[in-house]
Motif scaffolding. Sequence first.
Motif, PDB file in Angstrom:
ATOM      1  N   GLN A  29       1.987   4.459 -26.142  1.00 41.75           N
ATOM      2  CA  GLN A  29       0.963   3.451 -25.888  1.00 41.75           C
ATOM      3  C   GLN A  29      -0.194   4.140 -25.175  1.00 41.75           C
ATOM      4  O   GLN A  29      -0.104   4.486 -23.997  1.00 41.75           O
ATOM      5  N   LEU A  79       4.049  -4.690 -30.620  1.00 38.65           N
ATOM      6  CA  LEU A  79       4.370  -3.325 -31.050  1.00 38.65           C
ATOM      7  C   LEU A  79       4.448  -2.387 -29.837  1.00 38.65           C
ATOM      8  O   LEU A  79       3.724  -1.398 -29.716  1.00 38.65           O
ATOM      9  N   PRO A 131       5.873   0.417 -27.209  1.00 31.97           N
ATOM     10  CA  PRO A 131       6.402   1.758 -27.503  1.00 31.97           C
ATOM     11  C   PRO A 131       7.923   1.817 -27.442  1.00 31.97           C
ATOM     12  O   PRO A 131       8.559   1.109 -26.651  1.00 31.97           O
ATOM     13  N   SER A 155       6.532   2.549 -32.502  1.00 29.80           N
ATOM     14  CA  SER A 155       5.438   3.256 -31.841  1.00 29.80           C
ATOM     15  C   SER A 155       6.021   4.290 -30.887  1.00 29.80           C
ATOM     16  O   SER A 155       6.966   3.998 -30.141  1.00 29.80           O
ATOM     17  N   PHE A 212       3.805   6.324 -35.112  1.00 31.40           N
ATOM     18  CA  PHE A 212       2.699   5.429 -34.778  1.00 31.40           C
ATOM     19  C   PHE A 212       2.370   5.488 -33.288  1.00 31.40           C
ATOM     20  O   PHE A 212       3.239   5.735 -32.458  1.00 31.40           O
ATOM     21  N   VAL A 213       1.103   5.217 -32.965  1.00 30.82           N
ATOM     22  CA  VAL A 213       0.687   5.021 -31.581  1.00 30.82           C
ATOM     23  C   VAL A 213      -0.213   3.799 -31.523  1.00 30.82           C
ATOM     24  O   VAL A 213      -0.818   3.397 -32.526  1.00 30.82           O
ATOM     25  N   THR A 214      -0.301   3.190 -30.345  1.00 29.70           N
ATOM     26  CA  THR A 214      -1.216   2.077 -30.123  1.00 29.70           C
ATOM     27  C   THR A 214      -2.323   2.526 -29.183  1.00 29.70           C
ATOM     28  O   THR A 214      -2.131   3.432 -28.373  1.00 29.70           O
ATOM     29  N   ALA A 217      -0.768  -0.628 -34.556  1.00 33.91           N
ATOM     30  CA  ALA A 217      -0.355   0.751 -34.306  1.00 33.91           C
ATOM     31  C   ALA A 217      -0.811   1.582 -35.498  1.00 33.91           C
ATOM     32  O   ALA A 217      -0.787   1.113 -36.633  1.00 33.91           O
TER      33      ALA A 217
END
Length: 475
Positions: free
Chosen positions: A167, A131, A133, A164, A56-58, A70
């Motif tokens: 970010q 959330l 990183p 995550s 996942f990334v935000t 995310a």
Amino acid sequence: MYVRGVTAHDFESVRDELGLPPAAQTDRFPDDVLAEAETIAATVPPEAEDATAIPFVTIDPPGARDLDQAMFLERVGAGFRVHYAIADLGSAIVPGGAVDAEARRRGQTIYLPDGRVPLHPPVLSEGTLSLLPDEVRSAALWTIDVDAAGGVGAASVRRARIRSVAQLDYEGAQAGFDAGAPHPSIEPLADLGRLRLDVRVGLGAIELALPEQEVMAEGDDWVVRMRRRTEVDGWNAEISLLTGMAAARLMLDAGIGLLRTLPPADDEAVRELLRTAATLGVPVADGTTAAEVLAGLDPDLPASIALMREATGLLRGAGYVAFDGTPPDQAGHAGIGAPYAHVTAPLRRLADRFGTEVCLAICAGDEVPAWVRSALPELGGIMRASDQRAATADRTCIDLAEVWELEGRVGTVFDAVVLRAGDDEGEVVVTMPPVIATCRGAGLPEGQHVRVRLDEVDEERRRVVFAHDEGHART
């Protein structure tokens, strides 16, 4: 949050009027709320599915710490699969406890130029529930399939532990796409975002790409600047809207939930908008809808800015509707093009925690928890009041910053674009500084460049007024 030293002006009057804490005390909460928040922060989250292998990334503004969402996107055949993790507050916040009660009193996070007033204590919203990183977090994990035509297939949500891996901010993510090297976790975002926007426009969504006024620090004072959304901003928003639409469908099918609603625009208002478009020289083919005209506008053209500004009049009457049993008669959201529910920002907006719990129960085949069911009828009123407070804070801070930036410049002539024309006055947006204000004078040419003279600066009333005459027309 921008921390300032000696300043010429501040926003304390706005805070006082809205009952918000001073800028130096934005994190202030009652002692019992802070104590309970510390207990929650120290509590081990309940066991849940392990989804930490999903990268996942935000995507948020630079420096943001209250990270609600995310995502990980993948291509599945000719379509897509969206994995969308939302901060899990429902498993952490005690129903009826001190944190819950304070959140119901606040409604949402209020953002001001000199700092936000958070919905939850930062130890939670910027700490253990965010959330961030490289941290394992409890989340409500949505999985939504989208076909090659942009249609939504299977959609479900369950609790899971996620991590995550990065970010991102909007500018950085945009730079990756522009260079042809987006972050692998969001590689499909451009194609999916454009596809979903096309689908919503086809459904009649009123989508406005207006640049936004933003108050920012410059030197020892505050100034107003115009912020244009990056393409990534819009694509990212489509993922959130997709999720809210999927949530609304689950709620309507189950006969319980809380929807964000907006009635369709009046037919005459739509016809008037299309007539205005033709007057401004915007092409309007036979059978073209207002949604299609607006989606095709170039936001760099003065006529487009004027038309989009006028189109905001189509987006009136927004509200919330709770239902438990019989679905509401008016369930749609005209701005989005379908029924929609808030579920993607629980750290910053109260309603999302409850909407998420409704969807989790539906997907698990469980009864909606009693604490959620009993709260639904009152949430609409709480959200309406907090929406109004947030909008007032935003508009008033912009008005003040406009006054401060223009004080001492009465009589100065500026370039502007006419947004609205009336018999004796209208509305213009000045090019620099980007001020939106009343302009006195008959015969304002709507959607065109003009020269206007600053006629009045009134800090007590928080307004500036310009004047225009034929001698200041700009070719």
